[in-house]
Design an enzyme around this catalytic site. Structure first.
Site, PDB file in Angstrom:
ATOM      1  N   GLU A 130       0.643  -1.160   0.091  1.00 27.69           N
ATOM      2  CA  GLU A 130       0.012   0.087   0.076  1.00 27.69           C
ATOM      3  C   GLU A 130       0.901   1.122   0.068  1.00 27.69           C
ATOM      4  OE1 GLU A 130      -1.768   0.366   4.039  1.00 27.69           O
ATOM      5  OE2 GLU A 130      -0.892  -1.485   4.206  1.00 27.69           O
ATOM      6  N   LYS A 153       2.715   4.319   1.032  1.00 23.31           N
ATOM      7  CA  LYS A 153       3.357   5.049   2.554  1.00 23.31           C
ATOM      8  C   LYS A 153       2.682   6.590   2.282  1.00 23.31           C
ATOM      9  CE  LYS A 153       6.953   5.372   5.823  1.00 23.31           C
ATOM     10  NZ  LYS A 153       6.584   6.969   6.046  1.00 23.31           N
ATOM     11  N   ASP A 174       2.552  10.551   3.268  1.00 23.09           N
ATOM     12  CA  ASP A 174       3.315  11.302   4.016  1.00 23.09           C
ATOM     13  C   ASP A 174       2.481  12.294   4.543  1.00 23.09           C
ATOM     14  OD1 ASP A 174       5.431  12.350   4.776  1.00 23.09           O
ATOM     15  OD2 ASP A 174       6.156  13.484   2.765  1.00 23.09           O
ATOM     16  N   TYR A 198      -4.990   2.470   8.165  1.00 23.21           N
ATOM     17  CA  TYR A 198      -4.160   1.295   7.813  1.00 23.21           C
ATOM     18  C   TYR A 198      -3.658   0.237   8.911  1.00 23.21           C
ATOM     19  CZ  TYR A 198      -0.749   4.828   9.007  1.00 23.21           C
ATOM     20  OH  TYR A 198      -0.023   5.582   9.556  1.00 23.21           O
ATOM     21  N   LYS A 205      10.860   3.103   0.533  1.00 26.97           N
ATOM     22  CA  LYS A 205      10.708   4.481   0.021  1.00 26.97           C
ATOM     23  C   LYS A 205      11.180   4.493  -1.391  1.00 26.97           C
ATOM     24  CE  LYS A 205      10.510   6.654   4.110  1.00 26.97           C
ATOM     25  NZ  LYS A 205      11.490   7.388   4.479  1.00 26.97           N
ATOM     26  N   CYS A 220      39.973  22.983  18.027  1.00 22.25           N
ATOM     27  CA  CYS A 220      38.587  22.976  18.194  1.00 22.25           C
ATOM     28  C   CYS A 220      38.166  24.461  18.095  1.00 22.25           C
ATOM     29  CB  CYS A 220      38.267  22.518  19.445  1.00 22.25           C
ATOM     30  SG  CYS A 220      36.514  22.661  19.981  1.00 22.25           S
ATOM     31  N   CYS A 266      37.249  25.849  21.589  1.00 23.08           N
ATOM     32  CA  CYS A 266      37.890  25.873  23.041  1.00 23.08           C
ATOM     33  C   CYS A 266      39.552  25.950  22.595  1.00 23.08           C
ATOM     34  CB  CYS A 266      37.777  24.751  23.950  1.00 23.08           C
ATOM     35  SG  CYS A 266      38.392  23.118  23.338  1.00 23.08           S
ATOM     36  N   CYS A 291      37.625  16.942  19.439  1.00 17.73           N
ATOM     37  CA  CYS A 291      38.234  18.126  20.365  1.00 17.73           C
ATOM     38  C   CYS A 291      38.958  17.066  21.484  1.00 17.73           C
ATOM     39  CB  CYS A 291      37.247  19.180  20.694  1.00 17.73           C
ATOM     40  SG  CYS A 291      37.517  19.903  21.956  1.00 17.73           S
ATOM     41  N   CYS A 348      36.006  22.034  27.044  1.00 20.45           N
ATOM     42  CA  CYS A 348      35.477  22.696  26.172  1.00 20.45           C
ATOM     43  C   CYS A 348      33.972  23.129  26.155  1.00 20.45           C
ATOM     44  CB  CYS A 348      35.493  21.754  24.984  1.00 20.45           C
ATOM     45  SG  CYS A 348      34.730  22.327  23.473  1.00 20.45           S
TER      46      CYS A 348
HETATM   47  S1  IVH Z   1       1.890   0.852   9.133  1.00 20.25           S
HETATM   48  C1  IVH Z   1       3.356  -0.951  13.154  1.00 20.25           C
HETATM   49  N1  IVH Z   1       0.906   1.757   6.907  1.00 20.25           N
HETATM   50  O1  IVH Z   1       4.805   5.726   8.286  1.00 20.25           O
HETATM   51  C2  IVH Z   1       3.149  -0.168  11.799  1.00 20.25           C
HETATM   52  N2  IVH Z   1       2.448   3.397   8.193  1.00 20.25           N
HETATM   53  O2  IVH Z   1       7.663   5.406   9.101  1.00 20.25           O
HETATM   54  C3  IVH Z   1       2.341   0.620  11.881  1.00 20.25           C
HETATM   55  N3  IVH Z   1       2.796   5.656   7.234  1.00 20.25           N
HETATM   56  O3  IVH Z   1       4.473   6.262  11.787  1.00 20.25           O
HETATM   57  C4  IVH Z   1       2.476   1.858  10.490  1.00 20.25           C
HETATM   58  N4  IVH Z   1       1.617   5.249   5.472  1.00 20.25           N
HETATM   59  O4  IVH Z   1       2.927   7.311  10.343  1.00 20.25           O
HETATM   60  C5  IVH Z   1       1.828   2.081   8.009  1.00 20.25           C
HETATM   61  N5  IVH Z   1       0.246   2.748   4.642  1.00 20.25           N
HETATM   62  C6  IVH Z   1       1.046   3.006   6.127  1.00 20.25           C
HETATM   63  C7  IVH Z   1       1.559   4.031   6.311  1.00 20.25           C
HETATM   64  C8  IVH Z   1       2.068   4.248   7.490  1.00 20.25           C
HETATM   65  C9  IVH Z   1       2.308   6.249   6.276  1.00 20.25           C
HETATM   66  C10 IVH Z   1       3.445   6.352   8.433  1.00 20.25           C
HETATM   67  C11 IVH Z   1       3.174   6.295   9.648  1.00 20.25           C
HETATM   68  C12 IVH Z   1       4.257   5.663  10.682  1.00 20.25           C
HETATM   69  C13 IVH Z   1       5.279   5.891   9.569  1.00 20.25           C
HETATM   70  C14 IVH Z   1       6.584   4.836   9.868  1.00 20.25           C
END
Ligand code: IVH
Length: 716
Positions: A130, A132, A134, A242, A330, A435, A438, A459, A465
């Site tokens: 799925e 991720k 942002d 999610y 990522k 440094c 100091c 240092c 320092c």
């Molecule tokens: S699962 C235990 N699913 O990514 C696992 N996280 O880098 C819980 N995030 O803190 C997270 N999309 O804020 C999951 N489809 C997705 C996500 C997701 C964004 C974020 C979430 C998490 C962060 C981790």
């Protein structure tokens, strides 16, 4: 930079004209701090200083209501909240995800899971894939179907109560409907803004002469964390569910199944989530999503894979802050080209001389970047960590045109040099050998273990320092350490410069000494802020053990290690006594340290060094006269193995060694690598050798795998 416009005169004593002038100056100053905070993510004053400015500004308007024009900051949004949200403890921690960038990392992830579960290479292993999102994560707690709390992630253990704000988000239903909604149901997901709504918000900000948000995530965070929920309501925030936290019952047996239930109960879930099986399908999903990324209408920064079968998730469990069953893959980092205007050297807590690139500001993936890391001396010279050339051996010079890279939350870095654009008169950069703080020699030590020169120049000033002392103090009060409200990095600088605080224990003497120090008479302070500060300091005289350990800033002891140590030793006295006794590397004590799962010789050596240094001993004694680290209550587990030290040896047949270890830890046992007098139980499979002999010799109880399962099954 310290607040400029705070006047000593009481608001009540001002004329309207004086107040108007001050109000205007404060307005400009606060707007500038807002800009730095929201757009540059680089505040230059502490929260407390900012709050003082806001309070004075508001006090002026209370006394002279005419000042409160429509332009007034008190009518505007997007400014930092001056008060605080209530805290919420997450009953199930909100964890983070392990990151991968390369396909090989994904392959290693799948491989690790197969090994951990002991799955044959041809056994099917299904994942969900799925986007991720942002945004920022939010935990929604429903009881009997009704939304009762919404909390931000915070540090993962404790977040902020934003319930009133979450109720204004259209995608978050106040009631979940369905026959199978569990009595307690904690839904987790991401709050975000669409590109379109983000643009509209920034347009409104601009029209009102207010600071712009740097990106949709900042805008979503700024909108959710508003003390005035009506402001949140005016921002079209969205939410995708999610994951979950505490659940009194699980409505399905798979990740996909639970998420489908979420949708049926009225929550919004991401339509792009799907099941994938095997590495090829996972990578194909990633490639496809990357091409669609720009058309989705909201920011995503990668793909999340999760093991679909919940019983496998349960078996896989967690490693430190990450679930073993999930991975964030990522998208590649974003890059831009700009000019390196200068190199600044700062001195870190451990004396490291850290080079920072001062760049001509440039937008990288929607964020303005003007600082980037240059790592260390060798990196600037074109030499990698392994001593081999990087960038084809090209060095980095002031005046160079450079490629800057930003990936997610990571600090931007200077990646490459555009050699064709190098000015003809440029010279190689001379890394300082003294440094800058100091004047002590700065040297690259030889690592006694590897015989190699350390890549970091340090240092040698140690405690003399001022930069190191300051950084140590800042670390001491930082968020995961003492986290003293109203005592941030800027205040530490102020108190350090004034000579009030030179070592951690001095913080706790401030109140006693205030008859002489008279903090309330200093610029930027008032009776109330001083009173609040002392109350905040007093509140920290009793502190969780792991925070205390982390705060000491022992090299190689980060938050996770501090937690391991706290859990193992229970009290600070135990840790200290063991670390002192461990100076002899052949001792039981040294073996005890290195036997703790997750702790190796590097950490053990650092602990030994730290505790035997006389200055540190002095500091600890003085600090412990002021502060009490709280003994760790062992996790409540009714398992007969809770609190026991267990060693696994020989081959296990029902689960892998890693899985057995994770299971024991879940039940509250400590798993050690070798047998000693402190071992309570040895689980021996076929082929057990010297550890079994040692157990017999010491009279430690030995059981086989079946007996272990029987024992672990009790009270679980
Ligand atoms: S699962 C235990 N699913 O990514 C696992 N996280 O880098 C819980 N995030 O803190 C997270 N999309 O804020 C999951 N489809 C997705 C996500 C997701 C964004 C974020 C979430 C998490 C962060 C981790």
């Amino acid at each position: 930079m310290s607040p400029k416009s705070l006047r000593a005169t009481a608001v009540d004593a001002l004329t309207l004209e004086e107040a108007r002038e001050e109000h205007q100056a404060l307005q400009a100053e606060i707007a500038e701090h807002d800009r730095r905070y929201y757009q540059e993510d680089a505040p230059v004053i502490s929260d407390a200083q900012y709050d003082a400015l806001r309070r004075r500004y508001e006090a002026l308007e209370r006394r002279f209501p005419d000042l409160a024009s429509p332009e007034s900051l008190t009518r505007k949004v997007g400014a930092k909240a001056s008060e605080k949200f209530a805290k919420v403890r997450h009953r199930v921690p909100m964890l983070s995800l392990d990151n991968a960038f390369a396909p090989e990392d994904v392959a290693a992830f799948v491989e690790r899971i197969r090994r951990f579960l002991n799955l044959p290479a041809d056994a099917p292993l299904v994942f969900t894939a799925e986007p991720k999102i942002d945004g920022l994560s939010l935990s929604l707690r429903y009881e009997k179907g009704r939304l009762v709390t919404a909390a931000t992630r915070g540090d993962g253990t404790e977040g902020e109560d934003v319930t009133a704000n979450a109720r204004t988000v259209g995608d978050i239903p106040p009631i979940l409907r369905g026959p199978d909604v569990p009595e307690v149901c904690e839904v987790r997901g991401e709050v975000y803004l669409s590109h379109q709504d983000f643009a509209a918000i920034n347009e409104r900000q601009a029209a009102a002469g207010k600071p712009l948000f740097a990106n949709p995530r900042n805008a979503a965070a700024g909108s959710l964390r508003q003390l005035d929920a009506s402001i949140t309501a005016s921002r079209p925030l969205r939410f995708f569910a999610y994951a979950w936290g505490e659940m009194s019952a699980l409505p399905a047996k798979t990740q996909c199944g639970v998420v489908e239930c979420f949708a049926r109960w009225g929550l919004r879930v991401n339509p792009l989530m799907q099941r994938v099986s095997g590495l090829d399908e996972m990578l194909a999903y990633h490639r496809k999503l990357e091409t669609e990324r720009a058309t989705l209408g909201y920011d995503i920064d990668g793909v999340v894979y999760k093991v679909d079968d919940l019983s496998l998730q349960q078996r896989l469990g967690f490693v430190s802050r990450f679930p073993r069953w999930a991975l964030a893959h990522k998208f590649p980092a974003q890059k831009a080209v700009t000019v390196l205007e200068d190199i600044e050297i700062t001195v870190g807590r451990t004396g490291s001389l850290n080079p920072t690139a001062k760049l001509k500001p440039v937008t990288v993936g929607g964020v303005v970047v003007s600082n980037a890391t240059l790592h260390n001396e060798d990196y600037i010279k074109g030499i990698g960590g392994d001593g081999l050339p990087i960038r084809g051996g090209v060095d980095i010079r002031i005046g160079d045109t450079v490629v800057v890279q930003r990936a997610g939350d990571v600090i931007p870095k200077v990646l490459d040099v555009v050699l064709e654009k190098r000015p003809p008169d440029s010279k190689p950069y001379q890394f300082p050998t003294v440094c800058p703080a100091c004047g002590s020699h700065a040297v690259r030590e030889l690592n006694p273990r590897t015989g190699k020169e350390d890549s970091v120049r340090r240092c040698t000033g140690g405690l003399i320092c001022p930069a190191q002392a300051r950084e140590r103090l800042k670390h001491f009060v930082s968020r995961n350490a003492f986290d003293i409200e109203g005592l941030g990095a800027q205040r530490i600088d102020e108190f350090y410069d004034a000579g009030f605080v030179r070592a951690p224990q001095d913080i706790f003497a401030l109140e006693r000494r205030n008859g002489e120090l008279r903090l309330e008479e200093r610029e930027g302070w008032a009776e109330t802020s001083v009173r609040n500060l002392f109350a905040a300091i007093r509140a920290r005289r009793s502190i969780e053990l792991h925070r205390f350990i982390y705060a000491l800033g022992i090299p190689h002891v980060g938050e996770t290690t501090a937690k391991l140590l706290a859990r193992h030793f229970g009290t600070f006295e135990n840790l200290r006594a063991t670390a002192l006794a461990a100076a002899d590397r052949t001792s039981e004590a040294y073996a005890e340290l290195t036997n703790i799962a997750g702790i190796g010789e590097v950490v053990a050596d650092a602990l030994v060094e730290f505790f035997r240094e006389p200055h540190n001993e002095e500091m600890l004694d003085a600090l412990l006269a002021e502060v009490t680290p709280r003994a760790v209550e062992q996790a409540v587990s009714h398992s007969p193995v809770a609190g026991k030290t267990v060693v696994f040896t020989g081959s296990l047949e029902k689960m892998t060694r890693d899985e057995a270890k994770a299971m024991a830890e879940r039940l509250g046992a400590k798993v050690a690598a070798s047998v000693s007098k402190k071992t309570d139980l040895v689980v021996a499979g076929p082929g057990a050798g010297s550890k079994l002999d040692k157990a017999r010799e010491l009279g430690v109880k030995v059981i086989d795998e079946d007996a272990w399962f029987a024992l672990a099954g009790q009270g679980a």
